[in-house]
Design a protein around this motif. Structure first.
Motif, PDB file in Angstrom:
ATOM      1  N   PHE A 193       0.819  -1.232   0.000  1.00 14.18           N
ATOM      2  CA  PHE A 193       0.000   0.000   0.000  1.00 14.18           C
ATOM      3  C   PHE A 193       0.848   1.276   0.000  1.00 14.18           C
ATOM      4  CE2 PHE A 193      -3.310  -2.844   1.612  1.00 14.18           C
ATOM      5  CZ  PHE A 193      -4.427  -2.355   0.969  1.00 14.18           C
ATOM      6  N   ARG A 194       1.804   1.334   0.936  1.00 12.06           N
ATOM      7  CA  ARG A 194       2.610   2.556   1.084  1.00 12.06           C
ATOM      8  C   ARG A 194       3.985   2.343   0.447  1.00 12.06           C
ATOM      9  NH1 ARG A 194      -0.760   5.457   0.976  1.00 12.06           N
ATOM     10  NH2 ARG A 194      -2.590   4.680   2.028  1.00 12.06           N
ATOM     11  N   CYS A 252      -1.157   2.597  -3.252  1.00 14.67           N
ATOM     12  CA  CYS A 252      -2.110   3.708  -3.111  1.00 14.67           C
ATOM     13  C   CYS A 252      -1.998   4.680  -4.296  1.00 14.67           C
ATOM     14  CB  CYS A 252      -1.842   4.450  -1.810  1.00 14.67           C
ATOM     15  SG  CYS A 252      -2.796   5.961  -1.630  1.00 14.67           S
ATOM     16  N   SER A 253      -3.066   4.758  -5.108  1.00 22.68           N
ATOM     17  CA  SER A 253      -3.014   5.655  -6.267  1.00 22.68           C
ATOM     18  C   SER A 253      -2.968   7.123  -5.843  1.00 22.68           C
ATOM     19  CB  SER A 253      -4.213   5.399  -7.191  1.00 22.68           C
ATOM     20  OG  SER A 253      -5.425   5.542  -6.493  1.00 22.68           O
ATOM     21  N   PHE A 254      -3.488   7.412  -4.641  1.00 28.19           N
ATOM     22  CA  PHE A 254      -3.494   8.796  -4.161  1.00 28.19           C
ATOM     23  C   PHE A 254      -2.078   9.301  -3.877  1.00 28.19           C
ATOM     24  CE2 PHE A 254      -7.559  10.910  -2.539  1.00 28.19           C
ATOM     25  CZ  PHE A 254      -7.175  12.149  -3.024  1.00 28.19           C
ATOM     26  N   CYS A 401     -10.644   5.657   3.769  1.00 29.86           N
ATOM     27  CA  CYS A 401      -9.446   4.839   3.547  1.00 29.86           C
ATOM     28  C   CYS A 401      -9.127   4.135   4.845  1.00 29.86           C
ATOM     29  CB  CYS A 401      -8.267   5.729   3.142  1.00 29.86           C
ATOM     30  SG  CYS A 401      -6.700   4.818   3.070  1.00 29.86           S
ATOM     31  N   TYR A 403      -6.281   2.460   5.164  1.00 28.44           N
ATOM     32  CA  TYR A 403      -4.877   2.079   5.000  1.00 28.44           C
ATOM     33  C   TYR A 403      -3.908   3.234   5.223  1.00 28.44           C
ATOM     34  CZ  TYR A 403      -7.939  -1.065   2.413  1.00 28.44           C
ATOM     35  OH  TYR A 403      -8.991  -1.865   2.034  1.00 28.44           O
ATOM     36  N   ILE A 405      -4.687   6.840   5.415  1.00 26.80           N
ATOM     37  CA  ILE A 405      -4.982   8.186   4.932  1.00 26.80           C
ATOM     38  C   ILE A 405      -6.226   8.694   5.640  1.00 26.80           C
ATOM     39  CG2 ILE A 405      -5.541   9.576   2.892  1.00 26.80           C
ATOM     40  CD1 ILE A 405      -2.755   8.329   2.776  1.00 26.80           C
ATOM     41  N   CYS A 451      -4.430   0.575  -5.669  1.00 27.53           N
ATOM     42  CA  CYS A 451      -5.683   0.683  -4.922  1.00 27.53           C
ATOM     43  C   CYS A 451      -6.402   1.959  -5.357  1.00 27.53           C
ATOM     44  CB  CYS A 451      -5.373   0.755  -3.424  1.00 27.53           C
ATOM     45  SG  CYS A 451      -6.811   1.120  -2.396  1.00 27.53           S
ATOM     46  N   TYR A 452      -7.706   1.837  -5.600  1.00 27.53           N
ATOM     47  CA  TYR A 452      -8.534   2.997  -5.955  1.00 27.53           C
ATOM     48  C   TYR A 452      -9.759   3.057  -5.027  1.00 27.53           C
ATOM     49  CZ  TYR A 452      -5.889   2.136 -10.280  1.00 27.53           C
ATOM     50  OH  TYR A 452      -4.887   1.892 -11.186  1.00 27.53           O
ATOM     51  N   ALA A 453      -9.648   2.405  -3.862  1.00 25.58           N
ATOM     52  CA  ALA A 453     -10.840   2.120  -3.052  1.00 25.58           C
ATOM     53  C   ALA A 453     -11.617   3.356  -2.612  1.00 25.58           C
ATOM     54  CB  ALA A 453     -10.439   1.294  -1.836  1.00 25.58           C
ATOM     55  N   CYS A 454     -10.929   4.447  -2.254  1.00 21.27           N
ATOM     56  CA  CYS A 454     -11.681   5.624  -1.793  1.00 21.27           C
ATOM     57  C   CYS A 454     -12.431   6.280  -2.952  1.00 21.27           C
ATOM     58  CB  CYS A 454     -10.762   6.622  -1.090  1.00 21.27           C
ATOM     59  SG  CYS A 454      -9.355   7.112  -2.073  1.00 21.27           S
TER      60      CYS A 454
END
Ligand code: SF4
Length: 469
Positions: A193-194, A252-254, A401, A403, A405, A451-454
């Motif tokens: 993720f990170r 994390c895409s963000f 999020c 994970y 954020i 990940c695009y979950a949010c």
């Protein structure tokens, strides 16, 4: 009610950045930690700390504040050591206490250990309730402390085996560094993720959340720590193994949209190039509409690179129509109302000669509650802008999020209750357009690894509560 100037800028917040250093020969490790932590200041501005080995003993120093305030003292002192870790932290209002600042050091049946963690365990409630049943007492509200408890509770006969066992209990996001005796442990969760990078030069090993933190120590030979990788660095060199694999990656895409510094590499990807491409795709999405615009500008600094990409793709001129004041400080408190508007004005101000009578494309990274955007649009209109068309390089944010954020609640997120047309009306813009998830994916190599979950509510790991037994 008072308001902190910097909190008035309506942004999603990151929790942390981490650094770990090991050297084969003694050197001023606390000072070495200062510079990469300073480079990672954007990942957390409310607390900073370090742990390092000092004459065989682990020493931790941490406090609330920026890196230069908390750790500046180490620039003037020469403290010889071979290993250390560091952390910068952002916290939500309730959690802004020094006990929650990392690294977290503890003495247990496995020795003196200190840990610094970036991410969130999605099963922390579950693990905490299990450990509390067994009598564990938690001294802070961060879930990083869980790792120390799990290691202490392990029946394995070596520290390394206890650590590996612990890692297998953890779900969700963790990029972590840990120090015990002369060993630096570096770990990344199996879904990745990170971000986490590691590099080496002449027996000097540095790992950090982003590559910009290695660059500042002239470490140019680096790589991404693999998802599920556990690395041990000590006087014997570097050993690495994959402790667990996952069915998929979930980077994390963000991080690429907003959190990471544009001069960094993360997830084996250039942040700058990714943002430039997001801007290009935003412009492609506007197609013939571009003929109706006069110029492109960004909300600095978060929208800068995507706005440049938009300008390159569209052929429109890129103007610096908003000036950002970098000197507002982190803890300045405005005592009265008009506060939010005034706070944004203190930070951002339009350049009248650029915006007057212009039809503007205003590029930013994301829209959270819409509060800051409405003030910025109002500022531009007061400065004479004819039209303001807001473009976001992130998709619409639709959920939390789990994970690492800090996303506001669903109710607070403007995109959960309003269409882009309604948002435009709400913030006073002529139009608002987001970069949809499918178009964002075209900006990444191996888009399935993110990940695009949010944005799309497709959570790679569902959170486990204390009741899930
Ligand atoms: S939910 Fe959003 S912020 Fe959290 S890891 Fe996924 S993409 Fe990143």
């Amino acid at each position: 009610m008072s308001l902190c100037v910097n909190n008035s800028i309506d942004k999603i917040k990151h929790y942390c950045g981490i650094v770990g250093i090991h050297s084969l020969s003694e050197r001023n490790i606390p000072q070495d930690l200062f510079f990469p932590l300073f480079s990672l200041q954007h990942r957390g501005q409310e607390g900073a700390g370090i742990s390092y080995l000092n004459n065989g003993k682990l020493v931790t120093y941490k406090d609330l504040g920026m890196v230069s305030d908390v750790l500046g003292r180490y620039l003037e002192e020469d403290r010889k050591s071979t290993v250390g870790i560091g952390h910068v932290r952002y916290s939500t209002t309730g959690g802004n206490q020094v006990e929650n600042v990392q690294p977290i050091q503890a003495s247990c049946n496995k020795g003196d250990i200190s840990i610094a963690h970036n991410g969130n365990f999605s099963n922390s409630d579950f693990l905490k309730s299990k450990l509390t049943e067994k009598g564990a007492i938690f001294g802070c509200t961060t879930d990083s402390e869980l790792v120390l408890h799990l290691i202490a509770h392990s029946m394995q006969d070596t520290f390394y085996k206890a650590l590996k066992e612990t890692l297998c209990y953890l779900e969700g996001a963790f990029s972590m560094v840990m120090v015990r005796e002369d060993n630096l442990y570096i770990m990344r969760d199996p879904m990745g993720f990170r971000p986490l990078y590691i590099g080496q030069k002449d027996g000097f090993t540095v790992c950090a959340s982003e590559s910009c933190a290695l660059d500042i120590l002239d470490i140019t030979d680096y790589r991404s720590v693999e998802p599920g990788e556990l690395i041990v660095v000590n006087s014997n060199g570097i050993q690495s193994e994959i402790f667990a694999t996952a069915k998929r990656k979930a980077q994390c895409s963000f991080e690429l949209i907003y959190f990471a510094r544009p001069d960094s590499q993360i997830f084996d990807t250039s942040v700058y190039a990714s943002r430039l491409q997001m801007g290009r795709v935003l412009a492609q999405q506007d197609g013939d509409e571009i003929e109706n615009f006069d110029l492109v500008m960004s909300v600095p600094d978060s929208g800068n690179t995507a706005a440049l990409g938009y300008a390159k793709e569209s052929g429109l001129s890129y103007e610096l129509g908003l000036t950002r004041n970098h000197y507002t400080g982190r803890s300045f408190i405005l005592p009265t109302q008009k506060k939010r508007e005034l706070a944004v004005k203190m930070k951002l101000h339009p350049v009248k000669e650029i915006v007057k009578d212009k039809r503007i494309v205003l590029v930013d990274d994301s829209l959270v509650r819409g509060t800051t955007s409405s003030i910025i649009v109002k500022l531009l209109r007061s400065a004479g802008a004819k039209e303001v068309h807001v473009r976001l390089s992130a998709p619409e944010i639709n959920g939390p999020c789990y994970y690492g954020i800090d996303v506001p609640t669903k109710e607070e997120l403007i995109s959960t209750t309003k269409t882009p047309e309604e948002i435009a009306k709400h913030i006073g813009a002529d139009s608002v357009k987001f970069l949809p998830v499918d178009k964002l994916k075209t900006c990444f190599d191996k888009s399935e690894d993110f990940c695009y979950a949010c944005f799309n509510n497709d959570y790679p790991v569902e959170p486990k509560t204390g009741k899930d037994k």
